[in-house]
Structures are given as structure tokens and as C-alpha cells.
Write a protein that holds these residues in place. Structure first.
Motif, PDB file in Angstrom:
ATOM      1  N   LYS A 167       0.904  -1.338  -0.075  1.00  0.00           N
ATOM      2  CA  LYS A 167      -0.149  -0.141  -0.058  1.00  0.00           C
ATOM      3  C   LYS A 167       0.720   1.319   0.020  1.00  0.00           C
ATOM      4  CE  LYS A 167      -4.066  -1.597   2.684  1.00  0.00           C
ATOM      5  NZ  LYS A 167      -5.065  -1.449   3.530  1.00  0.00           N
ATOM      6  N   GLU A 168       1.837   1.229   0.617  1.00  0.00           N
ATOM      7  CA  GLU A 168       3.040   2.501   0.562  1.00  0.00           C
ATOM      8  C   GLU A 168       3.453   2.874  -0.586  1.00  0.00           C
ATOM      9  OE1 GLU A 168       6.056   1.489   3.615  1.00  0.00           O
ATOM     10  OE2 GLU A 168       4.807   0.348   4.679  1.00  0.00           O
ATOM     11  N   LEU A 169       3.599   1.963  -1.674  1.00  0.00           N
ATOM     12  CA  LEU A 169       3.970   2.286  -3.039  1.00  0.00           C
ATOM     13  C   LEU A 169       2.792   3.168  -3.625  1.00  0.00           C
ATOM     14  CD1 LEU A 169       5.171  -1.173  -4.153  1.00  0.00           C
ATOM     15  CD2 LEU A 169       6.494   0.953  -3.319  1.00  0.00           C
ATOM     16  N   TYR A 170       1.710   3.006  -3.118  1.00  0.00           N
ATOM     17  CA  TYR A 170       0.656   3.874  -3.737  1.00  0.00           C
ATOM     18  C   TYR A 170       0.334   5.415  -2.973  1.00  0.00           C
ATOM     19  CZ  TYR A 170      -0.904  -0.010  -6.639  1.00  0.00           C
ATOM     20  OH  TYR A 170      -0.577  -1.210  -7.410  1.00  0.00           O
ATOM     21  N   VAL A 185      -0.040 -10.570  -1.127  1.00  0.00           N
ATOM     22  CA  VAL A 185       0.435  -9.482  -1.550  1.00  0.00           C
ATOM     23  C   VAL A 185       1.922  -9.017  -1.502  1.00  0.00           C
ATOM     24  CG1 VAL A 185      -0.260  -7.865   0.293  1.00  0.00           C
ATOM     25  CG2 VAL A 185      -0.344  -7.038  -2.212  1.00  0.00           C
ATOM     26  N   ASN A 186       2.530  -9.238  -0.258  1.00  0.00           N
ATOM     27  CA  ASN A 186       3.927  -9.191   0.111  1.00  0.00           C
ATOM     28  C   ASN A 186       4.659  -9.772  -0.935  1.00  0.00           C
ATOM     29  OD1 ASN A 186       3.162  -6.991   1.575  1.00  0.00           O
ATOM     30  ND2 ASN A 186       3.935  -8.210   3.569  1.00  0.00           N
ATOM     31  N   ARG A 187       4.483 -10.986  -1.230  1.00  0.00           N
ATOM     32  CA  ARG A 187       5.185 -12.302  -1.761  1.00  0.00           C
ATOM     33  C   ARG A 187       5.116 -12.052  -3.240  1.00  0.00           C
ATOM     34  NH1 ARG A 187       9.199 -14.135  -2.691  1.00  0.00           N
ATOM     35  NH2 ARG A 187       9.433 -14.940  -0.336  1.00  0.00           N
ATOM     36  N   GLY A 226      -6.692  -3.075  -1.092  1.00  0.00           N
ATOM     37  CA  GLY A 226      -5.387  -3.838  -0.613  1.00  0.00           C
ATOM     38  C   GLY A 226      -5.913  -4.416   0.889  1.00  0.00           C
ATOM     39  N   ASN A 227      -7.256  -4.047   1.225  1.00  0.00           N
ATOM     40  CA  ASN A 227      -7.786  -4.608   2.325  1.00  0.00           C
ATOM     41  C   ASN A 227      -8.217  -5.979   2.216  1.00  0.00           C
ATOM     42  OD1 ASN A 227      -7.428  -2.040   3.496  1.00  0.00           O
ATOM     43  ND2 ASN A 227      -9.266  -1.468   2.698  1.00  0.00           N
ATOM     44  N   TYR A 228      -7.467  -7.115   2.636  1.00  0.00           N
ATOM     45  CA  TYR A 228      -7.700  -8.479   2.476  1.00  0.00           C
ATOM     46  C   TYR A 228      -8.713  -9.136   3.527  1.00  0.00           C
ATOM     47  CZ  TYR A 228      -4.408  -8.630  -1.504  1.00  0.00           C
ATOM     48  OH  TYR A 228      -3.760  -8.300  -2.534  1.00  0.00           O
TER      49      TYR A 228
END
Length: 634
Positions: A553-556, A617-619, A606-608
Motif C-alpha cells: 500500500k505504501e507504494l501508492y 500481496v507482499n510475496r 488492498g484490504n484483504y
């Protein structure tokens, strides 16, 4: 959708509550169940084109006779292939003696697939090789009738490694690393346990083995088996299963991610992934179809008793919104209204972008799934136009000339079908060097509707994943018409994150929104953030899924949705076209307003809904950073 993606599978389940003779007498055929199963599967063929399968179980069959039948196919028209195979058996009977087709007792004793419990599956593979072994239903066989298990489902588990380890700890040796196998074996393990407990109990009470076999079937606690089996599952799932003696179940994940509907009366219990399939196949009203509640299992005992029981504590419902936008067939009344609402809610944003100039704007859509949303947009445009006309008439009523009246009334939204999908083009096989040119001609256009150098084209798509088809085909074709501007509108928000619950969107590099964010970070000298996020993801790679945070999420975060949309427009614009290209996306707020009962939006927000989603998502991001084209989950 211009960029097609593979997605969820579909299930079809039928339990006949009456003897086959009842259906022969009432409906004129002992094949009532098979005929209805075929309809249920055909009405859901959109959910799976990589393969299909069916299984049936006959009730109360004497020992030594076959009671489980299964057939799977990977043919292009798999459903038709399966039922051609099955129906040939009955055609052979008819050749032998036509009267036998009207004898349900003889058919049940002598012909396979004449069971009272029927299960069908349509498969869309999300990874790996497409093989017959990957087609459902899966079968776990045993010489004890109550230990046999058939399952089929629409599901994906995010924690297959964890589930496999649990099986290893139990002493099992699964034949492959797949969530279908782990689910089958996990349920099978606790089914075996329950069988053994009951066997020991009745043995102590003095019953002989033959009696015990019958008693086990009567007393199996299916809900208890499912509670133990699903305790550690992390994913989205609707799973249907049949036990060898006739008990059956359909269970749905605690967040309600995957859809499941059912109907019952005194003749049948039926379930499917889509409500309209049930309505059509059984001619029932929408209000008679029920939704299996999240965390619940619909359990049908062999004696016909039907209950809906909790097997996992439900959490906040996060039903998949992509079902509503794209995957499910729009013949569902609620989905149809929701898709129209998605289009309507874009009206004001589009009108602002074209300066409310209806006279010089042509509105269209990308075939075919955006069509219903486009109807909603058109209604919104007409509503705006009527208000504008009314205001103009009221304002000019004292000095309105005939010419002015004609001019006001003449203004109307220009709605045209500009994009035409030439399906035949997809059947060509060419060398890589020629493929791009062929892709560019998958779509064609209608000429003569756009004023060159004057008009703007607004084209609605239901979602934009990669933007490849827009760049390689649609924008180039639209540009031939000579517009000054092309505005591509998505009825869904920006797809930013991978799915891990059954949709084939698992690689970060496939998302044009992600590409846009990365390019913006580099252009603005913020590429260090990419490395920082990678370091944070790497630090949590081996952490328990419950502790993992979605760092992607930090990338957006540094950019507004409008900034990312503008960069997407740059990315998808072919260098050689003359028209300016802009992109408009639906907002998350509008998505939730249009689909208030389906708030699962992890691919956008991004709210799983499950802890495993953050790990996936991190992988997926780490795979991208490391140059791996791997799927982010097993």
C-alpha cells in the motif's frame, strides 16, 4: 473486459428427495436429475472453460454393485462432451429395449450415473498445467461406503504450505502440493476419525460389522467433521461434497468471499454458484432462492433432512465485488441493477471531463461485459440532458423562438456502438513476430459516426487490468476515426493488488496501475521507497500470516487516484496515434454504493478479508522485485 482474465469455478449440486420412480411418473423421465444437472452447468458455463466434471451417487445399493460414477473432460465444450458420454449409455439401453428407459429400478441397478445425488463442476484453472487430474470432482475412495468422499469447489487457499504441514504431522503423504488435495485429505482425515469413533462405539454396544456400517451412515456428524477440517483454512471457498452413503454438504467461507445459493422443496435440494442458474433450471422465483450464509454449511443427510449449520464463526462479510462487476452473468436481477448503477455513478465525472458538451461527444463501450454498465451511463446522460433542456426552456420561455426550441430539443447524447469484437480473430495461431499485429485486429470499429477533428470518444470498459488490449488494439482503432480525444472509462476502480481467492490475478507486474505507481516513484526521485517496501516485505516473509502487514500500500500512498490514472493514460497510449488519451476510474465509494452487499474490494483497496491475503500481496511484490514470474501462492 478488454483484458480477459480467468476466474472462479462453478458448482452445481442436486439431491433428489424422492425415489427415481417419482420423477418418472411426474416428469416422464428417470433422468430428471441428469437433465437438470446439465441445465445448471450450461447456465454457468461462463465460470469455467478449462474443463468440467460430474459425479453421482446411488443410494441404498447392495454390496458388490457400483454406486459412485464420475466423468471429467477437458474438451473445448466439456459440458457437452460429458453429457454426450453419459447419455450414450441410455441411448444404448434404448437400442437394447426402449421400455427399459421407463424402468427406473432397472436403470438404477444397471446403468451408471442414475444416482439420487449429483455434483457438477466447471473449472477455470488459475495456474499450472491444465490436465484432467486438475478437474473436479475429486474422489477419495475406500471400501467402507461411509469413508468415500467426493468434492468439487470454487476455492483457493492462501496457506497451502501450512495445511500440508498439518497433513504431514498427521502422518499423511499427499500426492501433490495443491489446495484441492489438502482440502480433500483434511476432510477425509476427520471423516475417517468419525467413522472409527462410531465403529468403536457400536462395536462396544454389541452390533456386528454389517449393522455398524448402516449405523455409521445414520449417525455421522457432518457438521463436526467440517468444523475440524476447516479450522485452519485461509481463503475464499464454496465447496460441495458427497459422502459415499449419501450425506452431502455445501459450505461457504466465513467472509462469504465466494458465492453460493440454494433452493429446496419436497422434491429436491439444489445449489449453484449463481442464482439465475437455479431460477432458470427449476423455474423458481428469485425470492425462493436462498444464499448460504458465510461460515455456514448446508448439510443434507441421507434421510433427506436439511440443515444450515455454522462450521466457522462468520467474520465481516466481504463478498467478491468482481462477481458483480464482471464474473457472474448479468441475468441476475440484483447484478443487473448494480452494473447499471456503476455506469450511472460515472456520469458526472465523465460530463465534467468533456465540459458537458454532449453535441461533440460520442459515447460507446467495450464489448461485451461493459454493456449493462453502459446502459446505466446512458440513463444518467439522458437524465442530465432532460434537466438541462428543462432549465433552458424555463430560462427562455418568454422569448423562445421556434429555431431556439428546435436547437434545445435536438441536443441528445450521441450513443453509438463503436467497438466490435471479432471473436474469430482469436482462433488464429501465428508466430510471435506476427502476434502483435493480429492482436491489434481483435476489435474492429464502426466508421462514419465520429466527426474528424471535432468529436471526443468516451468508451466504457468494466475494468482495466493490464491495458494491453487497449494499447494494442482498441485505442489504435478508435484513433482511425479522427477524434480529438479518447476517454477510456472503467466501471471498476484501479486494480492495484493481486487476488488470492480464485481469480487469475497473482502477479504485480500485470497491473497497469502498479506500473503507473512505479513509474511515478522513479520520475519523482522516490525510488528508494521501492527498496524500503521490499525490505519490509522480506522481513515479514516467514512471519505468521496473522502478523503480516500489507506494505505494498505504501507504494501508492504518495499519489492521488487521479495522478495514477493520468500515468496509466500515458502508458496505454500508442506512440503513433494522434488523439489525446485520458482514463477515468470508478471510485471505491461509488463501488460500495452500487454493490452494498458485496464489499470485498481487496484488489482495489488492498484490504484483504483473510490474514493470508497480506502474505500473498507482499510475496507478489517480492517476486516482481526479484524478477520472478511466479504465482504468489500455491
Amino acid at each position: 473486459m478488454s483484458d480477459s482474465i480467468k476466474h472462479e469455478c462453478g458448482i452445481a449440486f442436486i439431491r433428489l428427495l424422492k425415489p427415481l420412480s417419482f420423477y418418472q411418473e411426474k416428469y416422464g423421465t428417470s433422468l430428471y436429475g441428469l437433465n437438470k444437472l446439465y441445465l445448471l452447468m450450461e447456465k454457468q458455463h461462463n465460470r469455467g472453460q478449462d474443463g468440467a466434471g460430474i459425479a453421482t451417487i446411488k443410494l441404498d445399493i447392495k454390496p458388490g454393485n457400483r454406486y459412485i460414477s464420475r466423468y471429467r473432460s477437458m474438451e473445448k465444450n466439456a459440458v457437452q462432451d460429458i453429457f454426450s458420454y453419459v447419455m450414450k449409455k441410455f441411448a444404448d439401453v434404448e437400442k437394447q429395449d426402449p421400455a427399459l428407459l421407463n424402468d427406473p429400478t432397472w436403470l438404477k441397478e444397471n446403468v451408471s450415473f442414475t444416482g439420487e445425488v449429483l455434483l457438477g463442476h466447471l473449472r477455470y484453472g488459475t495456474h499450472g498445467k491444465n490436465s484432467i487430474e486438475a478437474c473436479h470432482p475429486f474422489l477419495r475412495q475406500n471400501n467402507w461406503m461411509t469413508r468415500n468422499l467426493v468434492i468439487a469447489g470454487n476455492f483457493n487457499m492462501t496457506n497451502v504450505d501450512e495445511l500440508l504441514q498439518q497433513l504431514y504431522d498427521l502422518g499423511q503423504h499427499p500426492k501433490e502440493r495443491a489446495d484441492t488435495v489438502t482440502v480433500l485429505e483434511k476432510i477425509g482425515h476427520f471423516l475417517d476419525d468419525e467413522n472409527q469413533l462410531l465403529f468403536d462405539k457400536f462395536k462396544r454396544e454389541g452390533y456386528d460389522n454389517a449393522e455398524i456400517s448402516q449405523l455409521i451412515g445414520n449417525h455421522l456428524n457432518v457438521g463436526k467433521i467440517l468444523k475440524k477440517s476447516a479450522k485452519s483454512w485461509d481463503g475464499g471457498y464454496t465447496i460441495a461434497g458427497i459422502l459415499g452413503h449419501g450425506d452431502a454438504f455445501i459450505l461457504r467461507d466465513p467472509a462469504g468471499i465466494r458465492p453460493a445459493y440454494y433452493y429446496q422443496d419436497d422434491e429436491i435440494v439444489v445449489a449453484a454458484s449463481e442464482r439465475p442458474a437455479l431460477q432458470t433450471a427449476f423455474n423458481i422465483k428469485i425470492g425462493d432462492v436462498k444464499e448460504i450464509q458465510p461460515g455456514h454449511a448446508l448439510i443434507i443427510k441421507k434421510d433427506g433432512t436439511v440443515t444450515e449449520e455454522i462450521f466457522r464463526e462468520p467474520v465481516e462479510k466481504k463478498a467478491c465485488s468482481f462477481e458483480r462487476i464482471y464474473f457472474s452473468r448479468g441475468s441476475d436481477a440484483d447484478i443487473y441493477r448494480e452494473r447499471k448503477k456503476l455506469g450511472d455513478l460515472l456520469t458526472s465525472k465523465i460530463l465534467d471531463r468533456v465540459d458537458h458538451d454532449l453535441e461533440h461527444t460520442v459515447f460507446s463501450y467495450i464489448p461485451n461485459t461493459a454493456e449493462v454498465a453502459f446502459y446505466g451511463l446512458v440513463e444518467g446522460l439522458h437524465s442530465y440532458n432532460r434537466k438541462k433542456q428543462r432549465d433552458a426552456l424555463v430560462h427562455s420561455r418568454n422569448n423562445l423562438t421556434d429555431e431556439e426550441l428546435d436547437r434545445i430539443l435536438k441536443i441528445t447524447p450521441r450513443v453509438e456502438k463503436l467497438a466490435i469484437k471479432d471473436v474469430k480473430m482469436r482462433t488464429f495461431i501465428t508466430q510471435d513476430a506476427d502476434r502483435s499485429d493480429m492482436v491489434a485486429h481483435v476489435y474492429d470499429t464502426t466508421y462514419g459516426l465520429v466527426k474528424r477533428g471535432v468529436d471526443t470518444i468516451v468508451a466504457l470498459d468494466d475494468s482495466i487490468v493490464r491495458g494491453t488490449t487497449l494499447k494494442q488494439s482498441i485505442l489504435r482503432i478508435f484513433d482511425r476515426l479522427g477524434p480529438v480525444k479518447i476517454i477510456i472509462v472503467s466501471s471498476a476502480p484501479q486494480i492495484r493488488y493481486p487476488d488470492c481467492y480464485g481469480i487469475d490475478m497473482s502477479r504485480m507486474g500485470e497491473f497497469v496501475a502498479f506500473d503507473a505507481a512505479i513509474q511515478l516513484l522513479k520520475e519523482r526521485g522516490m525510488q528508494q521507497l521501492i527498496d524500503d517496501v521490499y525490505t519490509k516485505c522480506l522481513a515479514q516473509a516467514d512471519a505468521p500470516k496473522e502478523e503480516v502487514i500489507n506494505h505494498v500500500k505504501e507504494l501508492y500512498a504518495p499519489f492521488s487516484p487521479e495522478e495514477i490514472s493520468a500515468k496509466i493514460a500515458e502508458i496505454i497510449t500508442p506512440k503513433e496515434i494522434s488523439a489525446k488519451v485520458e482514463v477515468i476510474y470508478q471510485s471505491l465509494e461509488n463501488l460500495h454504493e452500487a454493490c452494498p452487499n458485496h464489499l470485498g474490494d481487496w484488489y482495489f483497496s488492498g484490504n484483504y478479508p483473510t490474514p493470508g491475503g497480506n502474505k500473498v500481496v507482499n510475496r507478489a511484490f517480492m517476486n516482481w522485485k526479484e524478477g520472478k514470474n511466479n504465482r504468489a501462492y500455491l
